[in-house]
Design a protein around this motif. Structure first.
Motif: not given
Length: 460
Positions: A25, A29-30
């Protein structure tokens, strides 16, 4: 597998799954934040975006799994230690090695799977991700008209929309930025639809204003009730392409071995060409034994051979052969050296390419092997830290992985520059971290204090 081994093995599964989900996650996300500009204004379908994310999930998984193994080992042994199960097992004469075996089996099983994943699945997904990313980059922006703003997404046209009512636009102004004819279209309302290779505008109740600079600055106005405008746009829709060209990170072990073999053959052919040029050049002037054909030709040997030709010709100089020392001969020798230098530059280029393939080849196996190394580090640290919790385990894992990754990136850089052998550069992080893990295991098995980390213990 004994009952004890199954028990310790199961202790790793839940922390591993939890850590892997969290890491995926965070890393995903990055990645999405860095790739956001690739999707904005493209009008991409949701399934296409999901496909792009899924394909890039492969390399994220390859990074996250070793970290998750370290977290799971820390938490498993931390819980066993905090509940005094380690002390109880040692009182039953269970050695440290026996406690470590199920964790090593867990790490080995993860390593074997990730080696297969990195060699078979990851290259294919990287290849498809690169092609899809290239297709998305070539796609022109979709028609996202915002009220009250100039829209310049269509080449040679600028749009200004005054208002919108469901699918109908109002107070439409269209500027045609043609150099020869300045055209402005005004319409009270209209609709816009997309074609395969452009857009079509259905305009109502408006006028066309044209100003032609090349015809005595003529200006004219045309009024209309209905007016349809077709504007061609290249790549309005996403065109999916297939490409047989693969980068080093898009190849399997077999593909890279074939590439390395082909580059070695090119190097050998180039060296033979250099050798033959020198021998043939020497024969023209009756110079023998200029180079030994059994030796591998190098830059040093080639330059020595050229010097020998010049030296031999200078020693045989006389008035009967003035043409030998003519400018033409000197120019020929200069061209010979220049051609050989170019060939050696080509050889160096081939060697650099081989190094890059060897780096990726060893990386396919060295990074998964880090799962075993992290078991050796995580087990003693978990026992010393006791039940430090998920956050502390994650923090320790990230810290060690950053150190590991610094070694890996530095080694890759040295290998690409030819300063370090690819095998050493890619396995050095495992060697260094593995030695540290074995040292930790030794001190802990001997019940010696290596480093006090009681600060990680939770306060009761």
């Amino acid at each position: 597998m004994s009952l004890l081994n199954r028990y310790i093995f199961k202790e790793h599964i839940y922390p591993f799954a939890t850590a892997l989900i969290v890491l995926l996650f965070v890393l995903l996300t990055n990645f999405l934040l860095r790739s956001l500009d690739k999707f904005l204004g493209k009008g991409l379908e949701l399934l296409l975006i999901i496909e792009y994310v899924f394909l890039n999930l492969a390399w994220i998984l390859a990074l996250a799994v070793p970290m998750a193994v370290l977290v799971s080992t820390l938490m498993a042994f931390g819980r066993l230690s905090s509940d005094n199960e380690i002390v109880a097992l040692k009182s039953l004469s269970v050695s440290y090695i026996k406690l470590l075996i199920p964790s090593l089996l867990f790490g080995i099983s993860i390593t074997i799977f990730m080696m297969y994943f990195n060699n078979q699945i990851l290259p294919e997904m990287n290849h498809k991700a690169r092609i899809l990313s290239s297709d998305i980059s070539r796609k022109r922006p979709d028609l996202n008209f915002e009220i009250g703003y100039f829209m310049q997404g269509i080449p040679n046209y600028t749009f200004l929309i005054g208002d919108k009512d469901k699918n109908e636009f109002k107070d439409i102004t269209i500027f045609n930025n043609n150099k020869k004819i300045k055209r402005t279209i005004l319409a009270s309302k209209g609709k816009i639809a997309t074609l395969n290779d452009g857009v079509i505008l259905f305009l109502s109740d408006g006028s066309i204003h044209e100003y032609m600079e090349n015809k005595n600055e003529e200006y004219r106005v045309i009024h209309f009730k209905k007016y349809n405008v077709v504007i061609p746009i290249d790549n309005l829709k996403l065109n999916r392409k297939n490409s047989g060209i693969r980068g080093d990170r898009e190849m399997t072990y077999h593909m890279m071995k074939q590439k390395i073999i082909s580059y070695n053959k090119k190097i050998n052919d180039t060296q033979i060409r250099i050798q033959n040029r020198l021998i043939n050049e020497a024969k023209k002037y009756n110079i023998k034994s200029i180079i030994d054909s059994s030796y591998k030709i190098t830059d040093f040997i080639a330059n020595k051979a050229i010097e020998k030709i010049n030296e031999t010709m200078n020693n045989t100089r006389n008035d009967e052969k003035p043409d030998i020392f003519s400018d033409r001969l000197q120019k020929r020798m200069k061209n010979l050296k220049k051609g050989i230098d170019n060939d050696f530059s080509l050889i160096n280029s081939y060697k650099n390419s081989i190094n890059k393939y060897l780096v990726e080849l060893h990386k396919k196996f060295s990074i998964p092997f880090a799962s075993i190394i992290f078991v050796l580090i995580g087990a003693p640290l978990g026992m010393m830290a006791r039940k430090s919790g998920f956050a502390v385990s994650m923090g320790l894992s990230i810290g060690f992985f950053i150190i590991y990754w610094i070694f890996l990136i530095s080694g890759e850089e040295f290998a690409d520059r030819g300063l370090l052998a690819p095998a050493i550069s890619m396995w050095l992080p495992n060697i260094v971290m593995g030695a540290f893990g074995i040292l930790l295991c030794y001190f802990h098995s001997q019940e010696k204090s290596f480093y006090n980390i009681n600060i990680f213990k939770r306060k009761s």
